[in-house]
Design a protein around this motif. Structure first.
Motif, PDB file in Angstrom:
ATOM      1  N   UNK A 138      54.308  31.485  31.597  1.00  0.00           N
ATOM      2  CA  UNK A 138      54.271  32.950  31.553  1.00  0.00           C
ATOM      3  C   UNK A 138      54.481  33.401  30.114  1.00  0.00           C
ATOM      4  N   UNK A 139      53.572  34.263  29.601  1.00  0.00           N
ATOM      5  CA  UNK A 139      53.661  34.713  28.213  1.00  0.00           C
ATOM      6  C   UNK A 139      53.575  36.232  28.106  1.00  0.00           C
ATOM      7  N   UNK A 140      54.098  36.928  29.127  1.00  0.00           N
ATOM      8  CA  UNK A 140      54.099  38.383  29.070  1.00  0.00           C
ATOM      9  C   UNK A 140      52.805  38.963  29.594  1.00  0.00           C
ATOM     10  N   UNK A 196      45.113  37.175  32.786  1.00  0.00           N
ATOM     11  CA  UNK A 196      46.013  38.327  32.600  1.00  0.00           C
ATOM     12  C   UNK A 196      47.054  38.381  33.710  1.00  0.00           C
ATOM     13  N   UNK A 197      48.288  38.682  33.329  1.00  0.00           N
ATOM     14  CA  UNK A 197      49.357  38.792  34.310  1.00  0.00           C
ATOM     15  C   UNK A 197      49.035  39.881  35.333  1.00  0.00           C
ATOM     16  N   UNK A 198      49.285  39.583  36.592  1.00  0.00           N
ATOM     17  CA  UNK A 198      49.107  40.587  37.635  1.00  0.00           C
ATOM     18  C   UNK A 198      47.695  40.721  38.164  1.00  0.00           C
ATOM     19  N   UNK A 252      49.723  34.100  41.590  1.00  0.00           N
ATOM     20  CA  UNK A 252      50.438  33.139  40.743  1.00  0.00           C
ATOM     21  C   UNK A 252      50.289  31.735  41.316  1.00  0.00           C
ATOM     22  N   UNK A 253      50.072  30.787  40.431  1.00  0.00           N
ATOM     23  CA  UNK A 253      49.829  29.404  40.829  1.00  0.00           C
ATOM     24  C   UNK A 253      50.790  28.497  40.083  1.00  0.00           C
ATOM     25  N   UNK A 254      51.465  27.627  40.790  1.00  0.00           N
ATOM     26  CA  UNK A 254      52.424  26.728  40.168  1.00  0.00           C
ATOM     27  C   UNK A 254      51.873  25.330  40.004  1.00  0.00           C
ATOM     28  N   UNK A 255      52.604  24.478  39.282  1.00  0.00           N
ATOM     29  CA  UNK A 255      52.181  23.079  39.111  1.00  0.00           C
ATOM     30  C   UNK A 255      51.946  22.408  40.464  1.00  0.00           C
TER      31      UNK A 255
END
Length: 361
Positions: A309-311, A332-334, A338-341
């Motif tokens: 996550x980078x803002x 882009x955030x949002x 969201x996807x995790x490892x």
């Protein structure tokens, strides 16, 4: 008939005694009058040496510097009609703002009334007229940078040279000063060359960009040309984030070359052409790749290795297939789930996103 370029470099080269190789190797550049050119490259690539060769601060081993068709190669610094802003600003701490700006005019022995008038105009241009009596130590970094700009502009030079002009400023102030320098350059219409290692500065400020590497110019073009149509792997990697994937050409599909890429299959890509059966390298910018939870869509599939996550964005690393290439993906955030490892994902992109770059990756 088009006007001739204002500033021209022809075969400009510099080799320092005892050095393993040349610092600058046969640089050819042409800058149109009133435009801003960014010379962009990593530390040690020769960009600052090139600027100093233009200014006359360094004597070339070979080549020529021309302004308006006049060869300035043997002309001393003070007769080149150029303004220079150094990375360190090189201001005089014992003089106030006005006297710093007036220095070049006083050296030219202009009348005091003319000096006052031009200093006032230069300080108004950089929006520092209200600080003319301040000492340099009382100024912020951004204000000192504007004093250095005013001092370079007050002599009304034909060419303005800026050496890493924003490197000493914090991130927020750099953004403000990018806008300020752009405004001043547009208002004065002065031909400007600035060197930087910051791609964002170059792309956002310049009319044209020359990407430099190991003393040579790799590519010159508009910011859009440099980013969207890089001439080779170095430019693709240095200007923006890049996935460079090695594959094999499988012929043409209309105006595009079909490239077979490991784990991704046959992908039509702009650029080329590349003869069928020959190696081909495809560029995919991370922000042009979309991710979605894996489904049986026929799209390329992969596994998320990491998510940072980078803002404003989330940076993913995704391995294609079981043992395929690892791609950087930036979303882009949002704007996505969201996807995790470990997440299985499908990848997609617009047809114009893949592009062939010439040369070995």
């Amino acid at each position: 008939m088009a006007d001739a370029p204002h500033l021209v470099l022809r075969g400009l080269a510099k080799t320092y005694p005892g050095a393993d190789g040349a610092a600058v190797r046969g640089v050819d550049l042409a800058v149109e009058r009133g435009l801003m050119l960014a010379v962009l490259g990593p530390s040690g690539c020769g960009k600052s040496t090139t600027l100093r060769l233009i200014a006359g601060l360094v004597t070339p081993t070979a080549g020529h510097v021309e302004v308006d068709g006049h060869d300035l190669t043997g002309v001393p610094v003070h007769r080149r009609d150029m303004g220079v802003v150094f990375q360190s600003y090189a201001l005089f701490p014992h003089l106030d703002v006005a006297r710093n700006v007036a220095f070049g005019l006083e050296m030219r022995k202009l009348a005091k009334a003319e000096v006052r008038r031009r200093v006032g105009e230069a300080l108004d241009l950089v929006r520092l007229g209200h600080l003319s009596g301040r000492r340099i130590a009382q100024l912020s970094g951004g204000q000192q940078q504007r004093v250095a700009l005013a001092r370079a502009l007050v002599v009304e030079p034909s060419v303005l040279l800026l050496d890493e002009p924003l490197s000493n400023l914090d991130a927020q102030l750099r953004t403000a000063m990018r806008d300020e320098i752009g405004r001043i350059q547009r208002e004065t219409g002065i031909t400007t060359v600035f060197v930087t290692h910051d791609q964002q500065e170059a792309l956002s400020m310049a009319d044209a960009v020359a990407v430099m590497n190991e003393g040579r110019i790799e590519q010159t073009g508009t910011p859009e040309d440099i980013y969207e149509r890089p001439a080779g792997p170095f430019v693709a990697r240095f200007v923006g984030r890049a996935n460079l994937i090695e594959g094999t050409s499988r012929g043409r599909d209309g105006e595009r070359t079909v490239v077979e890429l490991p784990g991704l299959g046959k992908i039509p890509a702009a650029g080329g052409p590349v003869e069928s059966g020959r190696p081909a390298t495809v560029l995919l910018r991370p922000h042009r790749i979309a991710l979605a939870p894996s489904a049986d869509t026929g799209a390329p599939h992969g596994t998320v290795l990491s998510a940072a996550y980078a803002g404003e964005t989330v940076a993913y690393r995704v391995r294609i297939g079981g043992d395929g290439p690892v791609l950087d993906v930036e979303r882009p955030t949002g704007t996505h789930q969201a996807l995790g490892p470990g997440a299985e994902v499908a990848l997609s992109w617009a047809p114009e996103a893949p592009r062939i770059v010439v040369g070995s990756a």
